[in-house]
Every structure is written in C-alpha cells, then in structure tokens.
Design a protein around this motif. Structure first.
Motif, short mmCIF file in Angstrom:
data_model
loop_
_atom_site.label_atom_id
_atom_site.label_comp_id
_atom_site.label_asym_id
_atom_site.label_seq_id
_atom_site.Cartn_x
_atom_site.Cartn_y
_atom_site.Cartn_z
N GLU A 100 0.87 -1.17 0.00
CA GLU A 100 0.00 0.00 0.00
C GLU A 100 0.91 1.22 0.00
O GLU A 100 1.38 1.69 1.03
N TRP A 101 1.20 1.75 -1.20
CA TRP A 101 2.23 2.76 -1.38
C TRP A 101 1.97 4.05 -0.63
O TRP A 101 2.90 4.69 -0.15
N ARG A 102 0.72 4.45 -0.49
CA ARG A 102 0.43 5.72 0.18
C ARG A 102 0.87 5.71 1.64
O ARG A 102 1.09 6.77 2.23
N LEU A 103 1.04 4.53 2.22
CA LEU A 103 1.49 4.44 3.61
C LEU A 103 2.93 4.91 3.78
O LEU A 103 3.36 5.20 4.89
N TYR A 104 3.68 4.98 2.69
CA TYR A 104 5.07 5.43 2.76
C TYR A 104 5.18 6.95 2.84
O TYR A 104 6.27 7.48 3.04
N LEU A 105 4.07 7.64 2.70
CA LEU A 105 4.08 9.10 2.86
C LEU A 105 3.88 9.44 4.33
O LEU A 105 2.99 8.89 4.98
N SER A 106 4.68 10.37 4.83
CA SER A 106 4.47 10.81 6.21
C SER A 106 3.15 11.57 6.26
O SER A 106 2.73 12.17 5.26
N GLN A 107 2.53 11.56 7.41
CA GLN A 107 1.26 12.26 7.55
C GLN A 107 1.42 13.75 7.30
O GLN A 107 0.58 14.38 6.68
N GLY A 108 2.54 14.31 7.74
CA GLY A 108 2.80 15.73 7.52
C GLY A 108 2.88 16.08 6.05
O GLY A 108 2.34 17.09 5.60
N PHE A 109 3.55 15.22 5.28
CA PHE A 109 3.65 15.44 3.83
C PHE A 109 2.30 15.25 3.17
O PHE A 109 1.89 16.04 2.31
N ALA A 110 1.58 14.20 3.58
CA ALA A 110 0.26 13.93 3.01
C ALA A 110 -0.70 15.09 3.27
O ALA A 110 -1.53 15.42 2.43
N ASP A 111 -0.56 15.74 4.44
CA ASP A 111 -1.45 16.85 4.80
C ASP A 111 -1.25 18.08 3.92
O ASP A 111 -2.18 18.86 3.73
N VAL A 112 -0.04 18.27 3.39
CA VAL A 112 0.22 19.46 2.57
C VAL A 112 -0.03 19.22 1.08
O VAL A 112 0.03 20.16 0.29
N LEU A 113 -0.28 17.99 0.71
CA LEU A 113 -0.57 17.71 -0.70
C LEU A 113 -1.90 18.35 -1.10
O LEU A 113 -2.86 18.33 -0.34
N PRO A 114 -1.96 18.89 -2.31
CA PRO A 114 -3.22 19.50 -2.76
C PRO A 114 -4.23 18.46 -3.26
O PRO A 114 -5.29 18.83 -3.75
N PHE A 115 -3.88 17.18 -3.14
CA PHE A 115 -4.77 16.11 -3.58
C PHE A 115 -4.54 14.89 -2.71
O PHE A 115 -3.66 14.87 -1.85
N ASP A 116 -5.29 13.85 -2.95
CA ASP A 116 -5.25 12.62 -2.18
C ASP A 116 -3.88 11.93 -2.32
O ASP A 116 -3.29 11.94 -3.41
N PRO A 117 -3.35 11.33 -1.23
CA PRO A 117 -2.08 10.60 -1.33
C PRO A 117 -2.06 9.51 -2.40
O PRO A 117 -1.02 9.28 -3.02
N SER A 118 -3.18 8.88 -2.64
CA SER A 118 -3.23 7.86 -3.70
C SER A 118 -2.99 8.48 -5.07
O SER A 118 -2.31 7.89 -5.91
#
Length: 129
Positions: A34-52
């Motif tokens: 599950e590749w999106r799990l490799y993103l830190s939550q902090g990084f995922a929070d600043v993305l302008p779209f879904d981690p997937s």
C-alpha cells in the motif's frame, strides 16, 4: 569493453529499467504494498490532492524513468539514482521506514555504478575513429 563489464552493465541496465517500471505500475494496483502508507502524515497533509493520486503521479515518473534507463542507460541511471536518493532522504527526514531508506540508498549506488560504467555513444564512436 571487457565482456565481464559488458555483462554487469547489461544486468544493471535491465534491473534499473524493469524494477522502476514494475514499481511504477504497482502504484496503480497496490499489489506489492500500500504505497500511500510510505508518505508521512505531515507530507500527506500538505498535498493538494489525495495521497493515492500523488502515488499515481510517482508511478508515472517511475515508469518513464525505467523506460529511459532501457533506452538511454547513461541518462536513465542517473535519473533513477537521484530519484532513489530523494526517496531515501524523504523517508529519513520523517524517520519512517528507515530500512527502506537504507535499501534505496544501496540501490542508488547500483544505479550510479551503471552510470559510471556506461560509455557515451559519442565517446565510443570517437574512439573508433
């Protein structure tokens, strides 16, 4: 070129060509992990779209990088090596998946080794005369 060096170059070329393509394609299916799990939550929070969605973009980049390795190993190996270093540093910066970061740094060394042993076509033709 020495036949042993040629063999190593060919093995590295196919390794660093095929593996990014497979990993990139898996960003669409998540069969390997599950590749999106490799993103830190902090990084995922600043993305302008879904981690997937971000991982699909990453997958496209990896597929392109793998193809470049197969077509132009000198350029592609540098791209893949730099990409692996960036991934490793992002994992280390968030102190997550440090084992994967170390593996990616080791893989980057292999990619940069391919870069170093791959002769430019221009240099090779100049040597031939």
């Amino acid at each position: 070129m020495n036949s042993n060096v040629q063999f190593v170059q060919t093995m590295l070329k196919y390794t660093y060509g095929v593996v990014p393509i497979v990993a990139g394609l898996d960003k669409f299916t998540n069969l390997l992990t599950e590749w999106r799990l490799y993103l830190s939550q902090g990084f995922a929070d600043v993305l302008p779209f879904d981690p997937s969605t971000f991982m699909i973009v990453v997958g496209i980049i990896e597929i392109i990088a793998g193809i470049i390795v197969l077509v132009r190993p000198k350029i592609g190996s540098f791209i893949v090596g730099a990409w692996l270093v960036c991934i490793a540093f992002s994992l280390i910066a968030t102190w997550s998946y440090v084992d994967v970061a170390v593996r990616d740094l080791v893989m980057a060394i292999g990619a940069f080794s391919l870069f170093m042993i791959t002769n430019d076509k221009v240099a090779s033709s100049e040597e031939l005369g």
